[in-house]
Write a protein that holds these residues in place. Structure first.
Motif, PDB file in Angstrom:
ATOM      1  N   HIS A 147      -1.060  -3.334   5.380  1.00  0.00           N
ATOM      2  CA  HIS A 147      -2.495  -3.673   4.911  1.00  0.00           C
ATOM      3  C   HIS A 147      -3.697  -3.100   5.069  1.00  0.00           C
TER       4      HIS A 147
ATOM      5  N   ARG B 180     -12.527   7.510   7.000  1.00  0.00           N
ATOM      6  CA  ARG B 180     -12.742   8.338   6.251  1.00  0.00           C
ATOM      7  C   ARG B 180     -14.911   8.714   6.366  1.00  0.00           C
ATOM      8  N   ARG B 181     -14.931   7.534   6.106  1.00  0.00           N
ATOM      9  CA  ARG B 181     -16.140   6.820   5.780  1.00  0.00           C
ATOM     10  C   ARG B 181     -17.223   6.920   7.595  1.00  0.00           C
TER      11      ARG B 181
ATOM     12  N   ALA C 210      -4.062   0.572   5.966  1.00  0.00           N
ATOM     13  CA  ALA C 210      -4.018   1.401   4.952  1.00  0.00           C
ATOM     14  C   ALA C 210      -5.685   0.829   5.074  1.00  0.00           C
ATOM     15  N   LEU C 211      -6.083  -0.287   5.066  1.00  0.00           N
ATOM     16  CA  LEU C 211      -7.452  -0.262   4.995  1.00  0.00           C
ATOM     17  C   LEU C 211      -8.188   0.542   6.517  1.00  0.00           C
ATOM     18  N   SER C 212      -7.871   0.606   7.280  1.00  0.00           N
ATOM     19  CA  SER C 212      -8.297   1.548   8.748  1.00  0.00           C
ATOM     20  C   SER C 212      -8.410   3.059   8.290  1.00  0.00           C
ATOM     21  N   ARG C 213      -7.259   3.344   8.008  1.00  0.00           N
ATOM     22  CA  ARG C 213      -6.967   4.825   7.390  1.00  0.00           C
ATOM     23  C   ARG C 213      -8.125   5.017   5.828  1.00  0.00           C
ATOM     24  N   LYS C 214      -8.594   4.435   4.953  1.00  0.00           N
ATOM     25  CA  LYS C 214      -9.404   4.235   4.196  1.00  0.00           C
ATOM     26  C   LYS C 214     -10.994   4.501   4.879  1.00  0.00           C
ATOM     27  N   TRP C 215     -10.888   3.389   6.322  1.00  0.00           N
ATOM     28  CA  TRP C 215     -12.254   3.474   6.294  1.00  0.00           C
ATOM     29  C   TRP C 215     -12.698   4.513   7.640  1.00  0.00           C
TER      30      TRP C 215
ATOM     31  N   ASP D  84      -0.253   8.200   2.385  1.00  0.00           N
ATOM     32  CA  ASP D  84      -0.083  10.344   2.056  1.00  0.00           C
ATOM     33  C   ASP D  84       0.796  10.438   3.435  1.00  0.00           C
TER      34      ASP D  84
ATOM     35  N   PRO E 299       1.181  -1.131  -0.417  1.00  0.00           N
ATOM     36  CA  PRO E 299       0.158   0.066   0.407  1.00  0.00           C
ATOM     37  C   PRO E 299       0.869   1.425  -0.672  1.00  0.00           C
TER      38      PRO E 299
END
Length: 183
Positions: free
Chosen positions: A147, A157-158, A150-155, A16, A13
Motif C-alpha cells: 500500500h 507523478r505529481r 502504491a502511494l509512493s508511485r501515485k505521488w 502497472d 493495490p
C-alpha cells in the motif's frame, strides 16, 4: 476481546509496473519467522511482486539492514519480520522500542516499510499471530508495504514547485542579453 472484533482490511493495490520487495527477517524464533515469511510471500505473490529475502541476527538489526538496502539496492518496499517475546529482563522493552523507532524513522523519511515484528508476552501469542491461516501478521506487513509503494508511485507523478521554480514551468531569467529568456 480482540478475537471478537471486526476489522476493516483495505483491498490490495494493483500495479502497472512490477514491485520489488525485500523481506528482512530475524529468525531468532525460526518456526515463527518461517510462518511470518510464508504469509508475506503469499501476499506479495498475489500482487505479482518480486521478493528477495535476507536474514539478520535479531530485531535490532532489521532497521539498519533496511536502511542500507534503501540506499544501496533497488527495492520499492520492505517487509520487516521477526518476533520478540517478553523475558525476565528489560531487554524486551529496549528491543521492541528501538526496532520500532528505527523503522518509524525510516518510514518518515519516505521508505515504504510494512512492520511485522511481533512483540508478544508468550510463544502461544506469537504462533497465532504468525500463522498464515491465523492472524497472518506477515501477510499484513507485506500488504502494508505494498500500500505504501502504491502511494509512493501515485505521488511520485505529481510535482510541486520547488523554491523559485514554478510548478510545471521554466525559470525566467531577469535582465537583457543574448539567447533565450528562460532556462
Amino acid at each position: 476481546m480482540a478475537g471478537q472484533e471486526s476489522h476493516h482490511v483495505l483491498e490490495p493495490p494493483s500495479f502497472d509496473e512490477k514491485v520489488r520487495l525485500l523481506i528482512v527477517v530475524a529468525p531468532y524464533y525460526k518456526d515463527i519467522a518461517d510462518s511470518l515469511v510464508a504469509g508475506a510471500r503469499a501476499v506479495a505473490a498475489k500482487a505479482g511482486a518480486d521478493v528477495d529475502l535476507v536474514e539478520v541476527p535479531g530485531a535490532l538489526e532489521i532497521p539498519p539492514a533496511i536502511a542500507m538496502a534503501s540506499r544501496m539496492a533497488d527495492y520499492d518496499g520492505f517487509v520487516a519480520l521477526g518476533c520478540v517475546i517478553r523475558g525476565e529482563t528489560t531487554h524486551y522493552d529496549t528491543v521492541c522500542n528501538d526496532s520500532s523507532r528505527g523503522l518509524t524513522m525510516l518510514g518518515l523519511s519516505g521508505v515504504c516499510i510494512g512492520n511485522g515484528i511481533l512483540t508478544v508476552e508468550t510463544r502461544a501469542q506469537a504462533e497465532v499471530r504468525a500463522d498464515p491461516a491465523g492472524q497472518d501478521k506477515g501477510g499484513g506487513a507485506a500488504a502494508a508495504a505494498l500500500h505504501l509503494v502504491a502511494l509512493s508511485r501515485k505521488w511520485a507523478r505529481r510535482r510541486k514547485g520547488i523554491g523559485f521554480k514554478p510548478e510545471g514551468g521554466a525559470f525566467r531569467i531577469a535582465g537583457e542579453g543574448e539567447g533565450s529568456g528562460s532556462a
